[in-house]
Design an enzyme around this catalytic site. Structure first.
Site, PDB file in Angstrom:
ATOM      1  N   VAL A  89       0.838  -1.206   0.000  1.00  0.00           N
ATOM      2  CA  VAL A  89       0.000   0.000   0.000  1.00  0.00           C
ATOM      3  C   VAL A  89       0.871   1.253   0.000  1.00  0.00           C
ATOM      4  O   VAL A  89       0.643   2.196  -0.762  1.00  0.00           O
ATOM      5  CB  VAL A  89      -0.950   0.008   1.227  1.00  0.00           C
ATOM      6  CG1 VAL A  89      -1.549   1.389   1.452  1.00  0.00           C
ATOM      7  CG2 VAL A  89      -2.047  -1.032   1.053  1.00  0.00           C
ATOM      8  N   GLU A 124      12.125  -8.298   3.675  1.00  0.00           N
ATOM      9  CA  GLU A 124      13.126  -8.032   2.637  1.00  0.00           C
ATOM     10  C   GLU A 124      12.485  -7.247   1.499  1.00  0.00           C
ATOM     11  O   GLU A 124      11.412  -7.618   1.017  1.00  0.00           O
ATOM     12  CB  GLU A 124      13.684  -9.350   2.088  1.00  0.00           C
ATOM     13  CG  GLU A 124      14.753  -9.124   1.011  1.00  0.00           C
ATOM     14  CD  GLU A 124      15.214 -10.426   0.361  1.00  0.00           C
ATOM     15  OE1 GLU A 124      16.351 -10.840   0.607  1.00  0.00           O
ATOM     16  OE2 GLU A 124      14.420 -11.025  -0.397  1.00  0.00           O
TER      17      GLU A 124
HETATM   18  P1  0O2 Z   1      12.966 -17.189  -3.089  1.00  0.00           P
HETATM   19  O1  0O2 Z   1      12.444 -18.419  -3.736  1.00  0.00           O
HETATM   20  O2  0O2 Z   1      13.075 -16.061  -4.054  1.00  0.00           O
HETATM   21  O3  0O2 Z   1      12.261 -16.819  -1.843  1.00  0.00           O
HETATM   22  P2  0O2 Z   1      23.331 -15.158   1.108  1.00  0.00           P
HETATM   23  O4  0O2 Z   1      23.405 -15.635   2.515  1.00  0.00           O
HETATM   24  O5  0O2 Z   1      23.678 -13.716   0.925  1.00  0.00           O
HETATM   25  O6  0O2 Z   1      23.972 -16.059   0.121  1.00  0.00           O
HETATM   26  P3  0O2 Z   1      20.525 -14.698   1.390  1.00  0.00           P
HETATM   27  O7  0O2 Z   1      20.778 -14.399   2.817  1.00  0.00           O
HETATM   28  O8  0O2 Z   1      19.357 -15.564   1.096  1.00  0.00           O
HETATM   29  O9  0O2 Z   1      21.792 -15.335   0.714  1.00  0.00           O
HETATM   30  O10 0O2 Z   1      20.353 -13.334   0.709  1.00  0.00           O
HETATM   31  P4  0O2 Z   1      20.420 -12.891  -0.799  1.00  0.00           P
HETATM   32  O11 0O2 Z   1      21.592 -13.416  -1.512  1.00  0.00           O
HETATM   33  O12 0O2 Z   1      20.285 -11.437  -0.693  1.00  0.00           O
HETATM   34  O13 0O2 Z   1      19.153 -13.581  -1.483  1.00  0.00           O
HETATM   35  C1  0O2 Z   1      17.859 -13.467  -1.013  1.00  0.00           C
HETATM   36  C2  0O2 Z   1      16.886 -13.572  -2.161  1.00  0.00           C
HETATM   37  O14 0O2 Z   1      17.391 -12.893  -3.313  1.00  0.00           O
HETATM   38  C3  0O2 Z   1      16.617 -14.971  -2.659  1.00  0.00           C
HETATM   39  O15 0O2 Z   1      15.631 -15.582  -1.867  1.00  0.00           O
HETATM   40  C4  0O2 Z   1      16.114 -14.695  -4.059  1.00  0.00           C
HETATM   41  O16 0O2 Z   1      14.770 -14.210  -4.060  1.00  0.00           O
HETATM   42  C5  0O2 Z   1      17.007 -13.571  -4.495  1.00  0.00           C
HETATM   43  N1  0O2 Z   1      18.216 -14.092  -5.156  1.00  0.00           N
HETATM   44  C6  0O2 Z   1      19.465 -14.118  -4.661  1.00  0.00           C
HETATM   45  N2  0O2 Z   1      20.327 -14.629  -5.539  1.00  0.00           N
HETATM   46  C7  0O2 Z   1      19.612 -14.983  -6.638  1.00  0.00           C
HETATM   47  C8  0O2 Z   1      19.963 -15.580  -7.891  1.00  0.00           C
HETATM   48  O17 0O2 Z   1      21.102 -15.928  -8.190  1.00  0.00           O
HETATM   49  N3  0O2 Z   1      18.929 -15.769  -8.777  1.00  0.00           N
HETATM   50  C9  0O2 Z   1      17.649 -15.420  -8.490  1.00  0.00           C
HETATM   51  N4  0O2 Z   1      16.716 -15.652  -9.423  1.00  0.00           N
HETATM   52  N5  0O2 Z   1      17.300 -14.874  -7.301  1.00  0.00           N
HETATM   53  C10 0O2 Z   1      18.259 -14.647  -6.388  1.00  0.00           C
HETATM   54  P5  0O2 Z   1      15.526 -17.161  -1.733  1.00  0.00           P
HETATM   55  O18 0O2 Z   1      15.065 -17.472  -0.375  1.00  0.00           O
HETATM   56  O19 0O2 Z   1      16.794 -17.795  -2.190  1.00  0.00           O
HETATM   57  O20 0O2 Z   1      14.477 -17.616  -2.741  1.00  0.00           O
END
Ligand code: 0O2
Ligand code: 0O2
Length: 202
Positions: free
Chosen positions: A19, A137
């Protein structure tokens, strides 16, 4: 664990953030200024994904709310790379959330080729049992970055995180192409915006 009860404040946070961000977009539109926000999506992480991530990261269930920072997630998608930083600055100046962590994967892409700006925030939400502070996030990215990430995410899902080398290479090239597209569009940003203003007046 009663997931419905536990996740209720998280969906409240997602809805409130959507919102508020949509409110920002509306204000830009009313003032006939280029909106740095193209669209907003949000989700509460599905229980199956929470459990899977908890297992992978060795997070005990009782620590999930402190250690899993993306149970509540909103995504802000913009037209131009500059817009990402405009949004970042606007969020940094707000009083209704506290930024705990920022990750700039826009200027420093991840190895996969992923680009996006991430913020982990603390957001206070009123519940029937009083105020709670919830972690959320915010991902901020351009349309091109979003296109790439959406496709890569689907492939990761399909291949259960083990994308074949040949496809990985293609994804890397696609990430470069998406970045080039953003760069080229930035160069003609003023032209595009002027055209959009004229179009809007009509
Ligand atoms: P979902 O399915 O999207 O919920 P890190 O400890 O830094 O390695 P962290 O703490 O998870 O990882 O943080 P990061 O790297 O900021 O990533 C958090 C989210 O960013 C991920 O959530 C994804 O949504 C997105 N993301 C990060 N890296 C990639 C990537 O290489 N490709 C894509 N498509 N998305 C990415 P989740 O929980 O992994 O997944
Ligand atoms: P919501 O609205 O939060 O339930 P809008 O009012 O413009 O934000 P609207 O009119 O409900 O959204 O429908 P729209 O614009 O067709 O978008 C439907 C959902 O798809 C919204 O997510 C959009 O944010 C999302 N979306 C995904 N890709 C695009 C895109 O390229 N352009 C636009 N405009 N929207 C996109 P929510 O948050 O679930 O909708």
């Amino acid at each position: 664990m009663n997931w419905d009860v536990m996740l209720t404040p998280y969906s409240q946070v997602v809805e409130e953030l959507k919102v508020k961000l949509k409110g920002m977009r509306a204000q830009f539109e009313h003032e006939k200024r280029h909106s740095p926000i193209e669209f907003i999506t949000g989700r509460v992480k599905p229980v199956a994904s929470i459990l899977e991530k908890a297992e992978k990261r060795q997070i005990p269930l009782k620590n999930i709310e402190q250690e899993m920072q993306d149970i509540a997630g909103v995504r802000v998608v913009c037209q131009f790379v500059d817009d990402i930083y405009t949004i970042v600055h606007m969020l940094q100046n707000r009083n209704d959330m506290k930024i705990l962590e920022e990750k700039d994967y826009v200027s420093r892409k991840k190895d996969s080729g992923y680009r996006s700006y991430h913020m982990i925030i603390e957001y206070p939400v009123e519940t029937i049992d009083g105020m709670r502070v919830i972690l959320a996030e915010i991902q901020i990215r351009t349309l091109a970055m979003n296109f790439w990430a959406t496709n890569e995410h689907s492939l990761n899902y399909k291949y259960k995180g083990r994308i074949p080398a040949e496809i990985k290479e293609r994804l890397q090239r696609a990430a470069e192409a998406a970045f080039k597209l953003d760069e080229e569009m930035s160069k003609i940003k003023n032209e595009v915006q002027e055209a959009q203003r004229i179009f809007h007046r009509k």
